[in-house]
Write a protein that holds these residues in place. Sequence first.
Motif, mmCIF file in Angstrom:
data_model
loop_
_atom_site.group_PDB
_atom_site.id
_atom_site.type_symbol
_atom_site.label_atom_id
_atom_site.label_comp_id
_atom_site.label_asym_id
_atom_site.label_seq_id
_atom_site.Cartn_x
_atom_site.Cartn_y
_atom_site.Cartn_z
ATOM 1 N N ILE A 1 0.880 -1.170 0.000
ATOM 2 C CA ILE A 1 0.000 0.000 0.000
ATOM 3 C C ILE A 1 0.914 1.215 0.000
ATOM 4 O O ILE A 1 1.645 1.442 0.964
ATOM 5 N N TYR B 1 4.498 1.109 1.491
ATOM 6 C CA TYR B 1 4.619 0.102 2.545
ATOM 7 C C TYR B 1 4.299 -1.279 2.016
ATOM 8 O O TYR B 1 3.326 -1.469 1.298
ATOM 9 N N ILE C 1 2.763 -4.558 3.039
ATOM 10 C CA ILE C 1 1.879 -4.951 4.134
ATOM 11 C C ILE C 1 1.795 -6.470 4.260
ATOM 12 O O ILE C 1 1.909 -7.027 5.346
ATOM 13 N N ARG D 1 -3.633 -10.905 15.290
ATOM 14 C CA ARG D 1 -3.654 -9.745 16.193
ATOM 15 C C ARG D 1 -4.042 -8.480 15.430
ATOM 16 O O ARG D 1 -4.075 -8.467 14.205
ATOM 17 N N ASN D 2 -4.250 -7.414 16.162
ATOM 18 C CA ASN D 2 -4.502 -6.112 15.533
ATOM 19 C C ASN D 2 -3.358 -5.761 14.594
ATOM 20 O O ASN D 2 -2.190 -5.896 14.956
ATOM 21 N N GLY D 3 -3.702 -5.326 13.401
ATOM 22 C CA GLY D 3 -2.684 -4.880 12.454
ATOM 23 C C GLY D 3 -1.916 -6.003 11.790
ATOM 24 O O GLY D 3 -0.902 -5.767 11.129
ATOM 25 N N ALA D 4 -2.398 -7.250 11.928
ATOM 26 C CA ALA D 4 -1.666 -8.386 11.366
ATOM 27 C C ALA D 4 -1.794 -8.452 9.850
ATOM 28 O O ALA D 4 -0.927 -9.004 9.174
ATOM 29 N N GLY D 5 -2.891 -7.917 9.330
ATOM 30 C CA GLY D 5 -3.074 -7.941 7.875
ATOM 31 C C GLY D 5 -4.353 -8.641 7.430
ATOM 32 O O GLY D 5 -4.502 -9.002 6.260
ATOM 33 N N LYS D 6 -5.300 -8.825 8.350
ATOM 34 C CA LYS D 6 -6.541 -9.541 8.022
ATOM 35 C C LYS D 6 -7.394 -8.744 7.026
ATOM 36 O O LYS D 6 -7.823 -9.276 6.000
ATOM 37 N N THR D 7 -7.632 -7.493 7.361
ATOM 38 C CA THR D 7 -8.445 -6.665 6.471
ATOM 39 C C THR D 7 -7.759 -6.516 5.109
ATOM 40 O O THR D 7 -8.410 -6.602 4.062
ATOM 41 N N THR D 8 -6.459 -6.321 5.127
ATOM 42 C CA THR D 8 -5.723 -6.175 3.869
ATOM 43 C C THR D 8 -5.883 -7.422 3.007
ATOM 44 O O THR D 8 -6.047 -7.331 1.783
ATOM 45 N N TRP E 1 -7.340 -3.750 -2.935
ATOM 46 C CA TRP E 1 -5.897 -3.503 -3.022
ATOM 47 C C TRP E 1 -5.392 -4.436 -4.111
ATOM 48 O O TRP E 1 -6.010 -5.463 -4.389
ATOM 49 N N GLU F 1 -15.262 -4.175 7.172
ATOM 50 C CA GLU F 1 -15.117 -3.875 8.595
ATOM 51 C C GLU F 1 -16.045 -2.731 9.033
ATOM 52 O O GLU F 1 -16.644 -2.785 10.095
ATOM 53 N N GLU G 1 -14.757 -8.867 10.734
ATOM 54 C CA GLU G 1 -15.099 -8.511 12.120
ATOM 55 C C GLU G 1 -16.557 -8.078 12.312
ATOM 56 O O GLU G 1 -16.829 -6.954 12.735
ATOM 57 N N GLN H 1 -12.096 -11.235 15.723
ATOM 58 C CA GLN H 1 -11.242 -11.064 16.905
ATOM 59 C C GLN H 1 -11.874 -11.709 18.127
ATOM 60 O O GLN H 1 -11.198 -11.960 19.123
HETATM 61 N N1 LIG Z 1 -4.331 2.403 3.818
HETATM 62 C C1 LIG Z 1 -3.228 2.025 4.483
HETATM 63 N N2 LIG Z 1 -2.077 2.708 4.356
HETATM 64 C C2 LIG Z 1 -0.973 2.344 5.027
HETATM 65 N N3 LIG Z 1 -0.910 1.288 5.847
HETATM 66 C C3 LIG Z 1 -2.013 0.569 6.032
HETATM 67 C C4 LIG Z 1 -3.236 0.880 5.357
HETATM 68 N N4 LIG Z 1 -4.178 -0.008 5.730
HETATM 69 C C5 LIG Z 1 -3.570 -0.843 6.590
HETATM 70 N N5 LIG Z 1 -2.272 -0.511 6.779
HETATM 71 C C6 LIG Z 1 -1.316 -1.186 7.637
HETATM 72 O O1 LIG Z 1 -1.268 -2.542 7.265
HETATM 73 C C7 LIG Z 1 -1.189 -3.367 8.400
HETATM 74 C C8 LIG Z 1 -2.300 -4.379 8.367
HETATM 75 O O2 LIG Z 1 -3.535 -3.697 8.465
HETATM 76 P P1 LIG Z 1 -4.928 -4.456 8.455
HETATM 77 O O3 LIG Z 1 -5.975 -3.421 8.491
HETATM 78 O O4 LIG Z 1 -4.936 -5.419 7.349
HETATM 79 O O5 LIG Z 1 -4.866 -5.229 9.826
HETATM 80 P P2 LIG Z 1 -5.992 -6.070 10.557
HETATM 81 O O6 LIG Z 1 -5.412 -7.397 10.809
HETATM 82 O O7 LIG Z 1 -7.258 -6.007 9.806
HETATM 83 O O8 LIG Z 1 -6.112 -5.284 11.917
HETATM 84 P P3 LIG Z 1 -7.388 -4.975 12.845
HETATM 85 O O9 LIG Z 1 -7.574 -6.154 13.696
HETATM 86 O O10 LIG Z 1 -6.952 -3.796 13.641
HETATM 87 O O11 LIG Z 1 -8.543 -4.688 11.963
HETATM 88 C C9 LIG Z 1 -1.250 -2.461 9.615
HETATM 89 O O12 LIG Z 1 0.070 -2.280 10.083
HETATM 90 C C10 LIG Z 1 -1.781 -1.177 9.083
HETATM 91 O O13 LIG Z 1 -1.229 -0.086 9.776
#
Ligand SMILES: Nc1ncnc2c1ncn2[C@@H]1O[C@H](COP(=O)(O)OP(=O)(O)OP(=O)(O)O)[C@@H](O)[C@H]1O
Lengths: 327, 240
Positions: B13, B16, B18, B37-44, B53, B85, B159, B190
């Motif tokens: 992204i 970065y 991801i 965990r939070n920020g692991a990359g699930k939503t991505t 993406w 989400e 989620e 989660q």
């Molecule tokens: N639009 C973006 N621009 C830059 N970095 C991003 C973007 N979206 C997500 N990230 C980064 O990518 C990583 C994974 O994010 P993601 O949203 O996939 O996590 P997640 O597992 O869904 O977390 P959560 O449980 O908090 O929803 C995180 O470090 C986040 O900061």
Amino acid sequence: MSAVVARAGGVFWLPVVLAVIAFVLIGVPSSWLTLTVAGLSMGLMIFLMASGLSLVFGLMDVLNFGHSAFVSFGAFVSASTLAALSGWLTSGSLTLEVLALALALGAAVAFGLGAGWAFERVIVKPVYADHLRQILITMGALIVADEVILATWGGVPLAVPRPSFLEGAVIIGDSSIEVYRLFAVAVGVVVYLGLYLMLNRTRMGLLIRAGVENREMVEALGFRVDRLFVLVFMLGSALAGLGGAMWAGYQTLITPDLGAEILVIVFIVVIIGGLGSIQGTLLGAIIVGLMQNYVGFLAPKLSLASNMILMMAILLWRPNGLAPAAK
Amino acid sequence: MSLLSIKDMSVDIGQYSILHGVSFEVQEGGVFVLLGRNGAGKTTTLRAVMGLWKPSPGSVRFRGEDISGLHTSDIARRGIAFVPENMGIFGGLTVAENMVLATASGKFDASRLERVYTLFPALKKFWDKPAGALSGGQKQMLSVARAIIEPRALILIDEPTKGLAPAIVDAMGEAFREISASTTILLVEQNYAFARSLGRDVAVIDDGRIVHTGTMAAFDADKDLQDRLLSLSAFQEDHE
Ligand SMILES: Nc1ncnc2c1ncn2[C@@H]1O[C@H](COP(=O)(O)OP(=O)(O)OP(=O)(O)O)[C@@H](O)[C@H]1O
Ligand SMILES: [Mg+2]
């Protein structure tokens, strides 16, 4: 405060409030009526010019500074069409006059549709989702468009012939109201109703409203918002062309810098009204139209600054504009 | 052949990186849970499958077809629905209009609509009301309802229980059980108790990589593994 405003029917009463205040300040009913009709007609013409810009920004986040080029071209194309058909305008035949007017407005609309399509594909498409480049490239296109107008029509003011049935004024009590202004109000109202029905009663309108709120989700439901956007862009450009044509007839004398003056007003209207909403744009346009005429009468020296002051006041009160689309 | 096969999927992204080579296979039927965990990359991960993406070329196959380069709308038309989400509700539109947009033709199939009403009676009640006025739980129901109003092969759900009251979480669980009888669900969650009660298979993502895949039953039996991968203390063990 905002609860009180909402219960009273919301911000859509603002033009009425403005008119009442003006009535008290002006004190002469006939002058007030003339100014109010002038303000409404100006507002509705500005609405034509601004509505496309608002939808285009709302749907794709595209900032098009070239929008006013369609206004300028609409004005010059329709003026040229009328000039070419001046024999019809002086023939004394109402049918021929109406036909000439319809062709002139139609030419401006057709130009907007065609040029809008080309502009979107060539200029805007490569810079989706990049505001800085959008501003630079559409500003560049505006400069080029202005030069093309200068080269084609020359720098001297161009007289715009009017069909005779739009000349003159109707007298109501002591006030005289130009027929052309009533015509402009009618065209603006018809276009607004058409847009309203399109947005609220058709599937394409539903997709546009949804796309303005959340483009990604519309795509995730299976629709191509970028293809829809081309149509909206063409529609917006055509309306700008129509607005320009109406404006030309209103001014009766036009110069190539007409677009630049309009651009400022159109942006003020879209910002005041709230981006992406046709109701908001109409509201903003009418408020600006009324303000311009009332202030021009009451305090001519302030008339230039009045729109800027109005915009700042409204943004302080409502940072997203009066009636923005839901986001 | 798996329904959805993700192989060595990387996602950048902006500047970065991801996801760094995510791989897992979702078989047809039931609920596949993606934990992390939070920020692991699930939503991505879900957004990349949906084409929101850009995943690395060739890394996403749906029913054997490479969909990694397709436009989001074409991915949707292939039979994948997305419940994001933030729910992605059109708040300025009515519940009915939200639902109409989820149909390809603009017309409802009567029996599918009846099923939505049965699963989520609140939607019937507020059918002509603006969706923006719904409660959080009702919005989530609407978002799920949009995903099932047309026949789909796979629903990506991110989620769905976040911020919902326990009673609504239970109702949502019931609905998912019913839906997963006919449609595969890829669920990001989660709330471990909720995920455990629904999931058949599980994958765990950490720092943009898959660190575990297996059956939910085996994962649930191995407390050490859970602690190591999820640091469950940081999770909500139970929703209450
Ligand atoms: N639009 C973006 N621009 C830059 N970095 C991003 C973007 N979206 C997500 N990230 C980064 O990518 C990583 C994974 O994010 P993601 O949203 O996939 O996590 P997640 O597992 O869904 O977390 P959560 O449980 O908090 O929803 C995180 O470090 C986040 O900061
Ligand atoms: Mg997430």
